[in-house]
Design an enzyme around this catalytic site. Sequence first.
Site, PDB file in Angstrom:
ATOM      1  N   ASP A 177     -22.962  21.475 -21.039  1.00  0.00           N
ATOM      2  CA  ASP A 177     -24.104  20.565 -20.975  1.00  0.00           C
ATOM      3  C   ASP A 177     -24.404  20.151 -19.537  1.00  0.00           C
ATOM      4  OD1 ASP A 177     -24.313  20.468 -23.869  1.00  0.00           O
ATOM      5  OD2 ASP A 177     -22.500  19.250 -23.807  1.00  0.00           O
ATOM      6  N   GLU A 233     -21.217  31.924 -27.939  1.00  0.00           N
ATOM      7  CA  GLU A 233     -22.513  31.838 -28.610  1.00  0.00           C
ATOM      8  C   GLU A 233     -23.354  33.094 -28.384  1.00  0.00           C
ATOM      9  OE1 GLU A 233     -21.691  27.308 -27.559  1.00  0.00           O
ATOM     10  OE2 GLU A 233     -23.336  28.293 -26.515  1.00  0.00           O
ATOM     11  N   GLU A 256     -30.508  23.767 -26.175  1.00  0.00           N
ATOM     12  CA  GLU A 256     -29.095  23.991 -25.868  1.00  0.00           C
ATOM     13  C   GLU A 256     -28.362  24.365 -27.154  1.00  0.00           C
ATOM     14  OE1 GLU A 256     -25.996  24.282 -23.054  1.00  0.00           O
ATOM     15  OE2 GLU A 256     -28.160  24.047 -22.814  1.00  0.00           O
TER      16      GLU A 256
END
Length: 510
Positions: free
Chosen positions: A495, A342, A312
Site C-alpha cells: 500500500d 496476485e 489496489e
Amino acid sequence: MWQRSVCVGLLALALGYLCVLGPELPPAALRQLSASLLGTLRRARSLEARTVAAWQAAIVRPARGWARVAVGVNACVDVVLSGVKLLEALGLEPGDGKDHAVLSSRQDLGEAFSHFMQRGAAAERFFSDAAAFQDIARTASEHPAAQLFVGGNAALIGQKLATNPDLKILLCGPVGPRLHELLDDNVVVPPESMQERDEFHLILEYQAGEEWGQVKAPTANRFIFSHDLSNGALNMLEVFVSSLDEFQPDLVVLSGLHMMEGQSKEARQRRLMEYIHWSDITFGIVFKSMHRKIIAVASISDIPTDIPIHLELASMTDQDFMSNIMHQVFPLVNSIGLNEQELLFLTQAASGPHASLGSWSGIPDVGVVSDILFWILKEHGRAAERASDLTRIHFHTLAYHILATVDGHWGNQAAAVAAGARAAGTQACATDTIDTSRVLLKAPREFLTSHTEAPAKISLNPDEPVVHWHREGISFHFSPVLVCKDPVRTVGLGDAISAEGLLYSEAYPQ
C-alpha cells in the site's frame, strides 16, 4: 567494508596530490587523471549507496500533481505480532503446512501459516468461525509483543498519502474509535463512515530465517486473517460514493474487493454488480444477465472522466471471483496495483501467459512478470477497439518493481517507480531515509525482458537503476528495491509503495 574505506581514503589522497601538482601537469592529462580517479571513487561506493544516489537524481515531482484524493473502502485496526509467538500462545504444535481458502479452526490457521511461511509469501484469509476468531483475537491483542496500527488497504494508502502536507485525503471505510485515533490529522473521515466498534485484523509476521518446527522462512513476510463482516460486505461503499460530489477529488483510490471472499458466491456477485454500478454513479453499462459479462461502457456521469481511478488488489483464492474482477472492474479503472502472488493468481484465473507456473521460485523472473503485465494491458487495457480505461499497472515484489503504462496516458513514471522502490526500503526499516548499512540490493544483475517475444537482455547498473523498455505501445519502467535486512514491519508495504508511486505519477488529460 574496511577495505573499501581504505581504498576510498587512498584515492582521495591521490586526488588531492593531483590538485597540488596541477600547475605542473598539462590540462588534458590533469582532466583525464581526475576523471579516472573520480570514476574509481564512485565505483568504490557500495551498490546500495550508488543506487540511493541515482534515485535522488531520478525522483522528481510531476509537473501536475494531485491536490485532493478520495480513498475507500476498507479500513480496520491491525494487531501485529510474531506469528510463531501467537501460535505458541494458542498452544499449537508445528506441523505440515496446508493452504486453506477459508479458515475455520485453530488447526487451519496453523497449517495455512506454515504453508506460506515456508514459501516466504504474503497471504490473507477469512476466518469463518466468529467465536473462534474472537478467542484468537483476544489472545493476540493481550500478548505483550502485540502492536496496534492503522490497517486496511484504503486506510493505509490514505495514511501514507496524508504525510504529504499539500494533499487533502478523504477516507471512507468502517472507522471505529481506535482507528480514528490512529489516523493522521490530514485524513478526513465523513461522520457517516464512523461506527461504534473497530474491525480488527490479525497480522502474523515472520522474519527471514525464522523457524517454526521444520519450516524455515526464506524471507520476511506476513500472514493476515480476520472475521471482518463490515469490510467484507463493502458496507461503506454507498457512503464513499455519496461523499465524492462534495469532496471533489482529482484522484480516486479503491480497494477492498478481496474482502468479499468471505461471503457466498451469490452475495459476492450481487455486491460486485453494485460496486460496478456505484449506486448513484452511473457507468451506462449493459449486462448479459446470463453470463454476467460487461458488453460496453458508455459513460461515467457523476465522476468527471478526467479523474483517474486506481484499484489496489490483495491476496485472493477464488479464481472465478478474480476472473470476474478482471472482466468487470478492470475496464472501469485507470490503474491497478498488485504483487507477485496476485499477478500469478490473476494469469492462472484467466488462462493468461505462464498460467501453468504453479508458484514463483525465489525472485520472480522479470521476463515472466513483463509478459503477464503486457498481456493484461493488451487484452484488458485501453485500445481503440475496446471500451476500457485501464492504462497503468504498478507491480511490486520484494526485490524489484515494474510500472507498465499504455503510451500517451501517464508521465513521470521513472520517478514514480523509483519513489515506490525507495518507500519499500524506508518503510520496512522504519527510517525516514535509506540507511545503506541496513539494506541489500537483491534484484537480478541481468535479466530478459520477455520469454514470449524477442527479448532484450538488460544488465543492471546501480548508477542508473531505473531501466526502461518498450513493447508494442506499452512502456515498462523497472527499478530494483533495496531490501531491508531486518525489517521492522512488513504489513502495508504494498500500500505504501502504490501510494508513493501514485504521488509521483502524472495522468495526462485525455
